[in-house]
Structures are given as structure tokens and as C-alpha cells.
Design a protein around this motif. Sequence first.
Motif, PDB file in Angstrom:
ATOM      1  N   VAL A  90      53.674 -18.416  31.306  1.00  0.00           N
ATOM      2  CA  VAL A  90      53.629 -17.545  30.127  1.00  0.00           C
ATOM      3  C   VAL A  90      52.698 -18.161  29.253  1.00  0.00           C
ATOM      4  O   VAL A  90      52.305 -19.196  29.194  1.00  0.00           O
ATOM      5  CB  VAL A  90      55.022 -17.091  29.576  1.00  0.00           C
ATOM      6  CG1 VAL A  90      56.005 -16.520  30.538  1.00  0.00           C
ATOM      7  CG2 VAL A  90      55.835 -18.423  29.111  1.00  0.00           C
ATOM      8  N   LEU A  91      52.031 -17.181  28.407  1.00  0.00           N
ATOM      9  CA  LEU A  91      51.205 -17.574  27.138  1.00  0.00           C
ATOM     10  C   LEU A  91      51.997 -17.286  25.966  1.00  0.00           C
ATOM     11  O   LEU A  91      52.612 -16.016  25.766  1.00  0.00           O
ATOM     12  CB  LEU A  91      49.990 -16.876  27.224  1.00  0.00           C
ATOM     13  CG  LEU A  91      48.723 -17.152  26.410  1.00  0.00           C
ATOM     14  CD1 LEU A  91      48.335 -18.693  26.941  1.00  0.00           C
ATOM     15  CD2 LEU A  91      47.843 -16.401  26.462  1.00  0.00           C
ATOM     16  N   LEU A  92      52.215 -18.095  25.210  1.00  0.00           N
ATOM     17  CA  LEU A  92      53.196 -18.059  23.908  1.00  0.00           C
ATOM     18  C   LEU A  92      52.360 -18.605  22.670  1.00  0.00           C
ATOM     19  O   LEU A  92      51.663 -19.460  22.891  1.00  0.00           O
ATOM     20  CB  LEU A  92      54.472 -18.440  23.944  1.00  0.00           C
ATOM     21  CG  LEU A  92      54.792 -19.605  23.990  1.00  0.00           C
ATOM     22  CD1 LEU A  92      56.308 -19.993  23.481  1.00  0.00           C
ATOM     23  CD2 LEU A  92      54.627 -20.287  25.257  1.00  0.00           C
ATOM     24  N   PRO A  93      52.814 -18.115  21.455  1.00  0.00           N
ATOM     25  CA  PRO A  93      52.049 -18.956  20.181  1.00  0.00           C
ATOM     26  C   PRO A  93      52.559 -20.256  20.253  1.00  0.00           C
ATOM     27  O   PRO A  93      53.597 -20.681  20.520  1.00  0.00           O
ATOM     28  CB  PRO A  93      52.746 -18.168  19.222  1.00  0.00           C
ATOM     29  CG  PRO A  93      53.039 -16.651  19.500  1.00  0.00           C
ATOM     30  CD  PRO A  93      53.392 -16.751  21.036  1.00  0.00           C
ATOM     31  N   ALA A  94      51.703 -21.128  19.833  1.00  0.00           N
ATOM     32  CA  ALA A  94      51.982 -22.676  19.793  1.00  0.00           C
ATOM     33  C   ALA A  94      52.868 -22.807  18.860  1.00  0.00           C
ATOM     34  O   ALA A  94      53.581 -23.988  19.313  1.00  0.00           O
ATOM     35  CB  ALA A  94      50.505 -23.312  19.346  1.00  0.00           C
ATOM     36  N   ARG A  95      53.275 -22.004  17.994  1.00  0.00           N
ATOM     37  CA  ARG A  95      54.373 -22.754  16.926  1.00  0.00           C
ATOM     38  C   ARG A  95      55.574 -22.619  17.776  1.00  0.00           C
ATOM     39  O   ARG A  95      56.738 -23.057  17.144  1.00  0.00           O
ATOM     40  CB  ARG A  95      54.268 -21.504  15.807  1.00  0.00           C
ATOM     41  CG  ARG A  95      54.814 -20.175  16.066  1.00  0.00           C
ATOM     42  CD  ARG A  95      54.742 -19.448  14.799  1.00  0.00           C
ATOM     43  NE  ARG A  95      55.156 -17.956  14.946  1.00  0.00           N
ATOM     44  CZ  ARG A  95      54.093 -17.071  15.776  1.00  0.00           C
ATOM     45  NH1 ARG A  95      52.939 -17.298  15.787  1.00  0.00           N
ATOM     46  NH2 ARG A  95      54.556 -15.520  15.712  1.00  0.00           N
ATOM     47  N   PHE A  96      55.752 -22.060  18.714  1.00  0.00           N
ATOM     48  CA  PHE A  96      57.329 -21.879  19.557  1.00  0.00           C
ATOM     49  C   PHE A  96      57.150 -23.003  20.639  1.00  0.00           C
ATOM     50  O   PHE A  96      58.238 -22.945  21.503  1.00  0.00           O
ATOM     51  CB  PHE A  96      57.380 -20.501  20.222  1.00  0.00           C
ATOM     52  CG  PHE A  96      57.444 -19.512  19.165  1.00  0.00           C
ATOM     53  CD1 PHE A  96      58.355 -19.523  18.272  1.00  0.00           C
ATOM     54  CD2 PHE A  96      56.763 -18.185  19.312  1.00  0.00           C
ATOM     55  CE1 PHE A  96      58.490 -18.400  17.357  1.00  0.00           C
ATOM     56  CE2 PHE A  96      56.839 -17.184  18.399  1.00  0.00           C
ATOM     57  CZ  PHE A  96      57.862 -17.146  17.278  1.00  0.00           C
ATOM     58  N   ALA A  97      56.036 -23.821  20.699  1.00  0.00           N
ATOM     59  CA  ALA A  97      56.255 -24.667  22.013  1.00  0.00           C
ATOM     60  C   ALA A  97      57.237 -25.480  22.154  1.00  0.00           C
ATOM     61  O   ALA A  97      58.210 -26.079  23.026  1.00  0.00           O
ATOM     62  CB  ALA A  97      54.650 -25.543  22.056  1.00  0.00           C
ATOM     63  N   ASP A  98      57.600 -26.116  20.910  1.00  0.00           N
ATOM     64  CA  ASP A  98      59.058 -27.027  20.837  1.00  0.00           C
ATOM     65  C   ASP A  98      60.238 -26.213  20.696  1.00  0.00           C
ATOM     66  O   ASP A  98      61.108 -26.567  21.403  1.00  0.00           O
ATOM     67  CB  ASP A  98      58.754 -28.066  19.576  1.00  0.00           C
ATOM     68  CG  ASP A  98      57.738 -28.735  19.751  1.00  0.00           C
ATOM     69  OD1 ASP A  98      57.225 -29.083  20.930  1.00  0.00           O
ATOM     70  OD2 ASP A  98      56.998 -29.441  18.556  1.00  0.00           O
ATOM     71  N   SER A  99      60.333 -25.140  19.930  1.00  0.00           N
ATOM     72  CA  SER A  99      61.586 -24.195  19.717  1.00  0.00           C
ATOM     73  C   SER A  99      62.252 -23.933  20.855  1.00  0.00           C
ATOM     74  O   SER A  99      63.189 -23.808  21.064  1.00  0.00           O
ATOM     75  CB  SER A  99      61.399 -23.438  18.682  1.00  0.00           C
ATOM     76  OG  SER A  99      60.359 -22.597  18.904  1.00  0.00           O
ATOM     77  N   ILE A 100      61.330 -23.459  21.822  1.00  0.00           N
ATOM     78  CA  ILE A 100      61.535 -22.706  23.058  1.00  0.00           C
ATOM     79  C   ILE A 100      62.555 -23.598  24.137  1.00  0.00           C
ATOM     80  O   ILE A 100      63.154 -23.290  24.708  1.00  0.00           O
ATOM     81  CB  ILE A 100      60.434 -21.967  23.909  1.00  0.00           C
ATOM     82  CG1 ILE A 100      61.204 -21.170  25.062  1.00  0.00           C
ATOM     83  CG2 ILE A 100      59.457 -23.060  24.389  1.00  0.00           C
ATOM     84  CD1 ILE A 100      60.081 -20.254  25.661  1.00  0.00           C
ATOM     85  N   VAL A 101      61.982 -25.100  24.077  1.00  0.00           N
ATOM     86  CA  VAL A 101      62.631 -26.056  24.980  1.00  0.00           C
ATOM     87  C   VAL A 101      63.847 -26.307  24.185  1.00  0.00           C
ATOM     88  O   VAL A 101      64.948 -26.479  24.794  1.00  0.00           O
ATOM     89  CB  VAL A 101      61.820 -27.046  24.933  1.00  0.00           C
ATOM     90  CG1 VAL A 101      62.339 -28.223  25.749  1.00  0.00           C
ATOM     91  CG2 VAL A 101      60.267 -26.738  25.801  1.00  0.00           C
TER      92      VAL A 101
END
Length: 322
Positions: free
Chosen positions: A282-293
Motif C-alpha cells: 500500500v501507499l499511505l501518507p508519510a504522517r501515518f508511517a509510525d502510527s499504523i505500526v
Amino acid sequence: MSTEDELRGYVRSLMEARTNVRAVAAETGLSKTTVNELRMGRRRVSLDALTKVVGAYAPAEVADARQAWHRVQPPRPRRAPTAPAETAPTGSGPEAAAPDLGLRREEAPGASGGGSPGGVEKRNRWLPVGLWPRVVYAAIAVLAAVAVADGVRAVADREPDPATAAAAPCITPAQETTAQLTKPTGTTPVTLTEVAYHLQRVDPPRLEIAAALSGAVPDGSTVQILERADPATVDSTPEHHPGNGRYYPRPSIRSVGGCVYVPQNQIGYAGFAGMRLRYTVVLLPARFADSIVADSHAGDGLSEQDLARYSMTRLGWFEFRV
């Protein structure tokens, strides 16, 4: 840790949990040459290498490990006091000549004629004239060899250059299994062109993934790969647990240009064999890179409804059975 051997064994134990040298190099930032030599005990553990390895695999122990490194270093020898230089003799007779090194001074042709007093022309106080070029050339050769050796060592320890990494192929022979991709309909900012992986069928299993995109990841975006165990399949434990159908983002993922890489890490648990897994890129906004984990860790995975919070674009997916 009280000896250098114990420190070396500690570093090796951290790295040996990862069987793939390339994965260790990617996770620590060390060169593959450095990783291989540290694992084989052919290189001393530098403070930089220790910090990178412990920081990657046991970050809570970095401070203690650095203190241990300083503790086991051998004491530096003290320099002997420098003796005052002796004043060289200034006379012109044989007593004032250089120390006798078994080397004869040359007499100039016609030494009985004019020239220096006594009829001897002092061509060289220390070495015969013909030996000087050889000494100079040997010294230059030694200095050049040292410079080349230092340069090679510096290149081996240098972190990969992003421009060079971007020019290299995304898929390597280390990922020997090419995935059968399923792509969504419609247009996406970039497309998923190829995925390959290396699955170690140990217990628990381990997985490494590499993917190629049609172009660089757009600014402000990041790539993530989500794992999902099919509820219609069961594991090989005596209870035969089914997959829970929840999504788990990869905790460590890297992208350079159009290349995406997931270092080798454990998937599932002991007895995980038998599960059918789907991996969605998936491609997602960089601001969610840490929060999704972090959200996945807090909630034991993410549901289909949870994924809607991250404004992600699905690029494709592939499946295999463990």
C-alpha cells in the motif's frame, strides 16, 4: 562483559539470530564485508559497529554495551620521554664524520687535487650516492600502500550511497521466489511491477521481501506492506488455530527510489506452518508511517475498518502458504 572476546561474542550472538548477511547489513547500516568479518571473528569490534548492531537489535542495551567497550580496551602505552638531541660534531677530520654504518664515503675523481681540505670531497655524510634513490622510492611505496589500504577499509565501512542504491536492481537472487501479483483496477500514483521473496521454512518461519515500483515513491508518501492470515486456513499446532483475518504492517521497511525492501524477520509463531498469508502493498501518507505500526501493536492487528483511517492506496497483493 569484562574481555574483548566476551564483547565480540555478544555482538555475534545479536547478528547470528539473522541468518542473512544482506539483511543484517541493511538493518544496521554496516557494509556486508564488515558484517561478515565480525561474524567470523576476523575484525575487532569498533565502537561504531557495536553501537549500530546493538542499536538495531537491543536498543535498550546500547549504553551498557558502550561502557563495556571502553572497559575492555587495552591501556595505551605511555610515550618515553624524548632525549635531547645531541649536537653533531663540526670538525672536518675523520673523527667528525657520521657514525660508522659500514658504508664508505666516496672519493671524487681527482681527489688529490683541489676541492675540500685534505683532498676529500664529501659527497654524502650518511649513505652512498647510488643508494639514495632506492631509499626514497621504497619510502614512497610504503606510504602509497598505507594510503590504499586505508581507502579500501573506508569504502568497506561506508554506508550505501542512495544514488548508487537507486541505480541497482530492486530484486536480487537472494529473493528467489517471484510472487504472483494481483493488482487493483483503476489508476494509482505508482504501480507495483514486481515482487519477490525469500521464505525460510523454519519454526517459526522467517521472511524477506523485495519489490519494484514503476517510479519513485511520491513526496509525502510512504510504502507499507500488510500481512493477513486467511481465516479459512489453520496452523500446525495441536489446536489448529485459524487465521484471524487482521492486518499487520511490517515493523521495518525501507524504500530507495522505486525499490522497496523488508529485511528478513520472523513471521507468526512456532507452529505457524499451514497458514495461507496475503501481503498487500500500500501507499499511505508519510504522517501515518509510525502510527499504523503502533496502532497495530496496541490492537493486535488492524481490521478492514481500521485501514480506512490511513487514507491508503492499495498497489497490489500476493499470497502463499507457509
